[in-house]
Design an enzyme around this catalytic site. Structure first.
Site, PDB file in Angstrom:
ATOM      1  N   HIS A 180      -3.406  -9.895  17.389  1.00 58.08           N
ATOM      2  CA  HIS A 180      -1.980 -10.244  17.358  1.00 58.08           C
ATOM      3  C   HIS A 180      -1.493 -10.507  18.781  1.00 58.08           C
ATOM      4  O   HIS A 180      -1.192  -9.565  19.519  1.00 58.08           O
ATOM      5  CB  HIS A 180      -1.167  -9.102  16.749  1.00 58.08           C
ATOM      6  CG  HIS A 180      -1.456  -8.874  15.304  1.00 58.08           C
ATOM      7  ND1 HIS A 180      -2.576  -8.203  14.873  1.00 58.08           N
ATOM      8  CD2 HIS A 180      -0.769  -9.224  14.188  1.00 58.08           C
ATOM      9  CE1 HIS A 180      -2.570  -8.155  13.553  1.00 58.08           C
ATOM     10  NE2 HIS A 180      -1.480  -8.759  13.111  1.00 58.08           N
ATOM     11  N   PRO A 193       0.382   1.533  11.041  1.00 58.65           N
ATOM     12  CA  PRO A 193       1.365   1.546   9.961  1.00 58.65           C
ATOM     13  C   PRO A 193       2.760   1.613  10.598  1.00 58.65           C
ATOM     14  O   PRO A 193       3.112   2.614  11.241  1.00 58.65           O
ATOM     15  CB  PRO A 193       1.026   2.831   9.194  1.00 58.65           C
ATOM     16  CG  PRO A 193      -0.375   3.185   9.629  1.00 58.65           C
ATOM     17  CD  PRO A 193      -0.479   2.709  11.042  1.00 58.65           C
ATOM     18  N   LEU A 194       3.514   0.561  10.457  1.00 58.50           N
ATOM     19  CA  LEU A 194       4.745   0.439  11.239  1.00 58.50           C
ATOM     20  C   LEU A 194       5.709   1.591  10.969  1.00 58.50           C
ATOM     21  O   LEU A 194       5.862   2.038   9.840  1.00 58.50           O
ATOM     22  CB  LEU A 194       5.412  -0.904  10.931  1.00 58.50           C
ATOM     23  CG  LEU A 194       4.581  -2.115  11.372  1.00 58.50           C
ATOM     24  CD1 LEU A 194       5.184  -3.407  10.823  1.00 58.50           C
ATOM     25  CD2 LEU A 194       4.482  -2.181  12.892  1.00 58.50           C
ATOM     26  N   ASP A 247      10.393  -4.986  15.722  1.00 64.03           N
ATOM     27  CA  ASP A 247      11.342  -5.032  14.608  1.00 64.03           C
ATOM     28  C   ASP A 247      10.796  -4.309  13.381  1.00 64.03           C
ATOM     29  O   ASP A 247      11.551  -3.683  12.638  1.00 64.03           O
ATOM     30  CB  ASP A 247      11.640  -6.496  14.247  1.00 64.03           C
ATOM     31  CG  ASP A 247      12.438  -7.164  15.358  1.00 64.03           C
ATOM     32  OD1 ASP A 247      13.606  -6.814  15.538  1.00 64.03           O
ATOM     33  OD2 ASP A 247      11.857  -8.010  16.063  1.00 64.03           O
ATOM     34  N   GLY A 248       9.487  -4.413  13.195  1.00 65.68           N
ATOM     35  CA  GLY A 248       8.905  -3.784  12.011  1.00 65.68           C
ATOM     36  C   GLY A 248       9.171  -2.288  11.967  1.00 65.68           C
ATOM     37  O   GLY A 248       9.535  -1.733  10.927  1.00 65.68           O
ATOM     38  N   HIS A 305       3.048 -14.280  16.207  1.00 65.76           N
ATOM     39  CA  HIS A 305       2.868 -12.887  15.784  1.00 65.76           C
ATOM     40  C   HIS A 305       1.386 -12.536  15.572  1.00 65.76           C
ATOM     41  O   HIS A 305       0.877 -11.587  16.157  1.00 65.76           O
ATOM     42  CB  HIS A 305       3.667 -12.604  14.510  1.00 65.76           C
ATOM     43  CG  HIS A 305       3.270 -11.315  13.867  1.00 65.76           C
ATOM     44  ND1 HIS A 305       3.749 -10.104  14.304  1.00 65.76           N
ATOM     45  CD2 HIS A 305       2.397 -11.043  12.867  1.00 65.76           C
ATOM     46  CE1 HIS A 305       3.201  -9.138  13.581  1.00 65.76           C
ATOM     47  NE2 HIS A 305       2.374  -9.679  12.713  1.00 65.76           N
ATOM     48  N   GLU A 323      11.602  13.365   4.362  1.00 70.38           N
ATOM     49  CA  GLU A 323      10.184  13.729   4.308  1.00 70.38           C
ATOM     50  C   GLU A 323       9.345  12.864   5.250  1.00 70.38           C
ATOM     51  O   GLU A 323       8.421  13.344   5.907  1.00 70.38           O
ATOM     52  CB  GLU A 323       9.627  13.593   2.884  1.00 70.38           C
ATOM     53  CG  GLU A 323      10.179  14.589   1.891  1.00 70.38           C
ATOM     54  CD  GLU A 323      11.518  14.142   1.302  1.00 70.38           C
ATOM     55  OE1 GLU A 323      11.965  13.018   1.609  1.00 70.38           O
ATOM     56  OE2 GLU A 323      12.114  14.918   0.543  1.00 70.38           O
ATOM     57  N   PHE A 345       6.837  15.151  -3.790  1.00 72.80           N
ATOM     58  CA  PHE A 345       7.369  14.332  -2.697  1.00 72.80           C
ATOM     59  C   PHE A 345       6.352  14.104  -1.582  1.00 72.80           C
ATOM     60  O   PHE A 345       6.658  13.453  -0.584  1.00 72.80           O
ATOM     61  CB  PHE A 345       8.652  14.954  -2.130  1.00 72.80           C
ATOM     62  CG  PHE A 345       9.731  15.131  -3.163  1.00 72.80           C
ATOM     63  CD1 PHE A 345       9.950  14.149  -4.117  1.00 72.80           C
ATOM     64  CD2 PHE A 345      10.508  16.277  -3.210  1.00 72.80           C
ATOM     65  CE1 PHE A 345      10.936  14.309  -5.097  1.00 72.80           C
ATOM     66  CE2 PHE A 345      11.489  16.443  -4.181  1.00 72.80           C
ATOM     67  CZ  PHE A 345      11.706  15.458  -5.124  1.00 72.80           C
ATOM     68  N   HIS A 350       6.163  23.805  -6.228  1.00 72.05           N
ATOM     69  CA  HIS A 350       6.523  23.066  -7.445  1.00 72.05           C
ATOM     70  C   HIS A 350       5.380  22.124  -7.829  1.00 72.05           C
ATOM     71  O   HIS A 350       5.532  20.908  -7.855  1.00 72.05           O
ATOM     72  CB  HIS A 350       7.835  22.295  -7.229  1.00 72.05           C
ATOM     73  CG  HIS A 350       9.007  23.208  -7.030  1.00 72.05           C
ATOM     74  ND1 HIS A 350       9.058  24.160  -6.038  1.00 72.05           N
ATOM     75  CD2 HIS A 350      10.173  23.318  -7.719  1.00 72.05           C
ATOM     76  CE1 HIS A 350      10.208  24.818  -6.116  1.00 72.05           C
ATOM     77  NE2 HIS A 350      10.894  24.339  -7.130  1.00 72.05           N
ATOM     78  N   HIS A 404       9.817  15.433 -11.313  1.00 76.39           N
ATOM     79  CA  HIS A 404       9.519  16.496 -10.354  1.00 76.39           C
ATOM     80  C   HIS A 404       8.192  17.205 -10.645  1.00 76.39           C
ATOM     81  O   HIS A 404       7.852  18.163  -9.969  1.00 76.39           O
ATOM     82  CB  HIS A 404      10.655  17.526 -10.337  1.00 76.39           C
ATOM     83  CG  HIS A 404      11.880  17.040  -9.619  1.00 76.39           C
ATOM     84  ND1 HIS A 404      12.451  15.818  -9.894  1.00 76.39           N
ATOM     85  CD2 HIS A 404      12.625  17.592  -8.635  1.00 76.39           C
ATOM     86  CE1 HIS A 404      13.500  15.647  -9.118  1.00 76.39           C
ATOM     87  NE2 HIS A 404      13.627  16.700  -8.336  1.00 76.39           N
TER      88      HIS A 404
HETATM   89  C1  LIG Z   1       3.950  -0.078   7.090  1.00 67.85           C
HETATM   90  C2  LIG Z   1       3.435  -1.426   7.447  1.00 67.85           C
HETATM   91  N1  LIG Z   1       3.785  -2.488   6.713  1.00 67.85           N
HETATM   92  C3  LIG Z   1       3.289  -3.705   7.007  1.00 67.85           C
HETATM   93  C4  LIG Z   1       2.429  -3.868   8.046  1.00 67.85           C
HETATM   94  C5  LIG Z   1       1.826  -5.240   8.342  1.00 67.85           C
HETATM   95  N2  LIG Z   1       2.446  -5.799   9.552  1.00 67.85           N
HETATM   96  C6  LIG Z   1       1.857  -5.694  10.754  1.00 67.85           C
HETATM   97  S1  LIG Z   1       2.764  -6.338  11.966  1.00 67.85           S
HETATM   98  C7  LIG Z   1       3.977  -6.803  10.893  1.00 67.85           C
HETATM   99  C8  LIG Z   1       5.226  -7.479  11.388  1.00 67.85           C
HETATM  100  C9  LIG Z   1       5.861  -6.656  12.434  1.00 67.85           C
HETATM  101  O1  LIG Z   1       6.872  -7.329  13.091  1.00 67.85           O
HETATM  102  P1  LIG Z   1       7.303  -6.858  14.535  1.00 67.85           P
HETATM  103  O2  LIG Z   1       7.342  -5.410  14.591  1.00 67.85           O
HETATM  104  O3  LIG Z   1       8.543  -7.585  14.857  1.00 67.85           O
HETATM  105  O4  LIG Z   1       6.112  -7.299  15.439  1.00 67.85           O
HETATM  106  P2  LIG Z   1       6.017  -8.622  16.321  1.00 67.85           P
HETATM  107  O5  LIG Z   1       6.279  -9.770  15.417  1.00 67.85           O
HETATM  108  O6  LIG Z   1       7.035  -8.485  17.377  1.00 67.85           O
HETATM  109  O7  LIG Z   1       4.612  -8.589  16.828  1.00 67.85           O
HETATM  110  C10 LIG Z   1       3.651  -6.445   9.609  1.00 67.85           C
HETATM  111  C11 LIG Z   1       4.508  -6.711   8.427  1.00 67.85           C
HETATM  112  C12 LIG Z   1       2.088  -2.735   8.789  1.00 67.85           C
HETATM  113  N3  LIG Z   1       1.235  -2.785   9.805  1.00 67.85           N
HETATM  114  N4  LIG Z   1       2.625  -1.537   8.486  1.00 67.85           N
END
Ligand SMILES: Cc1ncc(C[n+]2csc(CCOP(=O)(O)OP(=O)(O)O)c2C)c(N)n1
Length: 673
Positions: free
Chosen positions: A27, A117-118, A154-155, A258, A406, A432, A456, A468
């Site tokens: 990326h 994982p974002l 942004d993610g 990206h 959580e 949960f 639980h 639950h």
């Molecule tokens: C929880 C999660 N959902 C989806 C993804 C797949 N994913 C990786 S990067 C991305 C886009 C992220 O955008 P941004 O944070 O703005 O990164 P940039 O475009 O600036 O590199 C996605 C959807 C992931 N890694 N984690």
């Protein structure tokens, strides 16, 4: 001549670009866009020492947007981390390299946490900031005073977990948490505006953060904003406006930047555009030297810090160093063993969640670094006990009121464990756990010693109904590698499971408790011995009353008492039956084959009973065995009625055994034959 700031950031850009071009994927958008932000941070602010990556008082840097991993790899290479020579950059994404697709936890080499994982990374960072605040309160600024920086895209801010953290970190006033927001207006799908219309600055500000905005390609501006951020008592967010894919004419500012491919032509065009005439993976000596100078600038601070540690009062120093080694206080489990003995003697009939809560009281007194919390389920899970809350005013509290969050709790516990110096546990309802599943998975992947406590745990909760009542959760957690899922059957086993969880400083543990009262079944057996039978994962709790074993009943948690009732009935009917308590599959699998065979009892009729789906129980009962448990979601009703309704009864176990017993030839007939 001293390199310009832009030359320093170009070094990151070309390392990242060349690595991605070489392997054919990756990326590029983040490393190209955020190179100036990170150059400003690493060369002018970050307190670190590549020669001592584990220096406890280093600033933490978490790249939350882990997909842009070449950024952190380039930074670690340029700053001089031993594990990141140029060969590692060339081996990006190759099997066995230090430069995998996403950053993977390698605290010995500068990677503070696994991200990808974002949203996890920003939450991990908040956990690190909590740990820092706690240790700072105890040991003072001279010994613990560092910042946690996290680069987010942004993610990370779109994800729900990101929002939980903005809200909670603002509330807790985590003043040494600094978020560097790479605001490039793009995600994988294209413009952020397709899916977002609120103003992030306002969102952070109304959650109590200090907010600034700057040109993310102006290193002076970024560095100045960081200086201001450090001075503010609130957590800080610096919106750094950037161009995704900066420097590559074909892709910059575009969606394709990206994660799109970088071609050889792109690299050539970028070299012309940014004035970088150097060959791939070649960093001119003057630029590398300037980076290395930045990398070495922390050495003096570290030495001064070391001198301050050496000057500490001996007892305090010993405690600090013990915490930093991740060791527990000597004799930490003495009171726990006492609790277990008392439980064996008094044989209480009580929910294991109650026992678990009592145990945390015992442990929090023995282990001051134990940090607890339950997302708004203090009353239901009873794991706060005497612990005082950690608040903006009082950093000496060890209980975190996470609110109903959580996700935040899960990822923050990972951050705390990765930071070190604290022992985090968190309690919520088992159902949960799915909200924090990703954090749990990551804790297992990183082998972080986080203690996940649940209550639980089945239809045994009764009238709250199927929303639950977990049925599939045990199986799904057991599927996670390197995660010991323990389900104690009484107060004695609860103490044993806690002993195992706390003692294991090299992997996470899960303790699953009942809400309904359970009798103590280990009373007599545990009375005379401190041996931790749960350590075996499964053990014979009751041997057949007489004669060789013909049936083996396996059960966990609340169903162990039920299995014992079934055994009684079977014994009355002349069937010698053993009951095996199976608190932890993972630990049982680690036992030697002989022990496992003795416990499993092949050749006997085998029946497992658990108030959950049966997935995976074949390993105990074989193909011919029976599973008594859930085949659907639960229902709302009284606990007893539910167990009867779903056929989880001693009688059902007895019937399943009897159906499978080979017909025994009468002795006389055998003799005549
Ligand atoms: C929880 C999660 N959902 C989806 C993804 C797949 N994913 C990786 S990067 C991305 C886009 C992220 O955008 P941004 O944070 O703005 O990164 P940039 O475009 O600036 O590199 C996605 C959807 C992931 N890694 N984690």
């Amino acid at each position: 001549m001293t390199p310009t700031p832009r030359e320093l950031s170009s070094a990151i850009r070309f390392l990242a670009m060349d690595a991605i071009a070489r392997v054919g994927d990756g990326h590029p958008g983040t490393p190209l866009g955020a190179a100036d932000i990170c150059t400003a941070l690493f060369t002018r602010h970050l307190k670190f020492d590549p020669a001592n990556p584990r220096w406890p008082d280093r600033d933490r840097f978490v790249q939350s947007n882990g997909h842009g991993s070449t950024l952190i790899y380039a930074l670690l290479h340029l700053a001089g981390y031993e594990a990141f020579p140029i060969e590692q950059i060339k081996r990006f994404r190759e099997l066995g390299s230090h430069t995998p697709g996403h950053p993977e936890y390698e605290p010995d080499h500068g990677v503070e946490i696994t991200t990808g994982p974002l949203g996890q990374g920003i939450a991990n960072a908040a956990g690190m900031a909590v740990a820092e605040a706690m240790l700072n309160a105890e040991f003072g600024d001279d010994i613990v005073h560092h910042h946690t920086y996290t680069l987010v895209g942004d993610g990370c801010l779109m994800e729900g977990i990101g929002h939980e953290i903005i809200s909670l970190a603002g509330h807790l006033r985590l003043g040494r948490l600094i978020v560097l927001y790479d605001a490039n207006g793009m995600t994988d799908d294209g413009a952020v505006a397709q899916a977002v219309s609120e103003d992030y600055r306002t969102r952070f500000a109304c959650a109590g953060w200090h907010v600034q905005e700057c040109d993310g390609h102006d290193q002076d501006a970024v560095a100045a904003a960081i200086t201001t951020a450090k001075l503010d008592p609130r957590p800080s967010m610096i919106q750094c406006n950037t161009t995704i894919g900066f420097g590559v004419p074909r892709i910059q500012g575009q969606r394709v930047a990206h994660g799109g491919k970088i071609t050889a032509d792109d690299c050539t065009a970028a070299r012309a555009h940014l004035g970088w005439p150097h060959a791939p993976f070649e960093i001119p000596p003057a630029i590398l030297a300037e980076w290395r100078r930045a990398g070495q600038s922390g050495a003096q601070a570290r030495q001064a810090w070391q001198a301050r540690v050496e000057a500490m009062a001996p007892q305090q120093r010993a405690k600090f160093e013990r915490l930093m080694r991740g060791e527990l206080p000597a004799g930490w489990d003495a009171a726990l063993l006492d609790y277990k003995r008392q439980a064996a003697k008094n044989a209480p009939t009580q929910a294991t969640v109650r026992s678990s809560g009592e145990i945390t009281r015992v442990l929090s007194q023995a282990i001051p670094e134990l940090v607890g919390g339950a997302p708004d389920l203090e009353a239901a899970t009873q794991h706060k006990r005497d612990m005082r809350p950690f608040t903006p005013e009082d950093r000496t509290g060890r209980y975190i009121h996470y609110g109903v969050r959580e996700h935040a709790m899960g990822a923050m516990m990972n951050g705390m464990a990765a930071h070190g110096g604290v022992v985090p546990y968190g309690a919520t309802f088992l159902v949960f756990s799915d909200y924090m599943r990703h954090s749990m998975r990551l804790s297992a992947m990183m082998s972080l010693p986080v203690i996940w406590v649940f209550s639980h745990d089945s239809i045994g909760i009764g009238r709250n109904g199927p929303t639950h009542q977990p049925v599939e959760v045990l199986a799904s957690l057991r599927a996670i590698p390197n995660l010991a899922v323990m389900r104690p059957c009484d107060a004695v086993e609860a103490a044993e499971c806690w002993q195992l969880a706390v003692a294991n400083r090299h992997a996470p543990s899960v303790i699953v408790n009942s809400r309904q009262a359970l009798p103590t079944v280990r009373g007599a057996q545990a009375a005379g011995s401190d041996e931790n039978l749960c350590a075996r994962g499964a053990y014979v709790l009751a041997e057949p009353a007489s004669g060789p074993r013909r049936a083996t009943l396996f059960a966990t948690g609340s169903e162990v008492a039920l299995a014992l009732q079934a055994r009684r009935l079977l014994q009355e009917q002349g069937v010698p039956t053993a009951v095996v308590s199976v608190p932890c599959w993972e630990l049982f699998e680690q036992q030697d084959a002989g022990y496992r065979a003795d416990v499993i009892g092949r050749g006997t009729v085998r029946v497992a009973v658990e108030a959950a789906v049966g997935l995976g129980w074949e390993r105990f009962i074989g193909e011919d065995g029976a599973f008594i448990g859930m085949r659907s979601f639960g229902a709302s009703g009284a606990e007893d009625a539910l167990f009867r309704h779903f056929g989880i009864t001693p009688e059902a176990v007895v019937a399943a055994v009897r159906q499978r017993l080979p017909v025994q030839q009468p002795q006389a007939a055998l003799a005549a034959g």
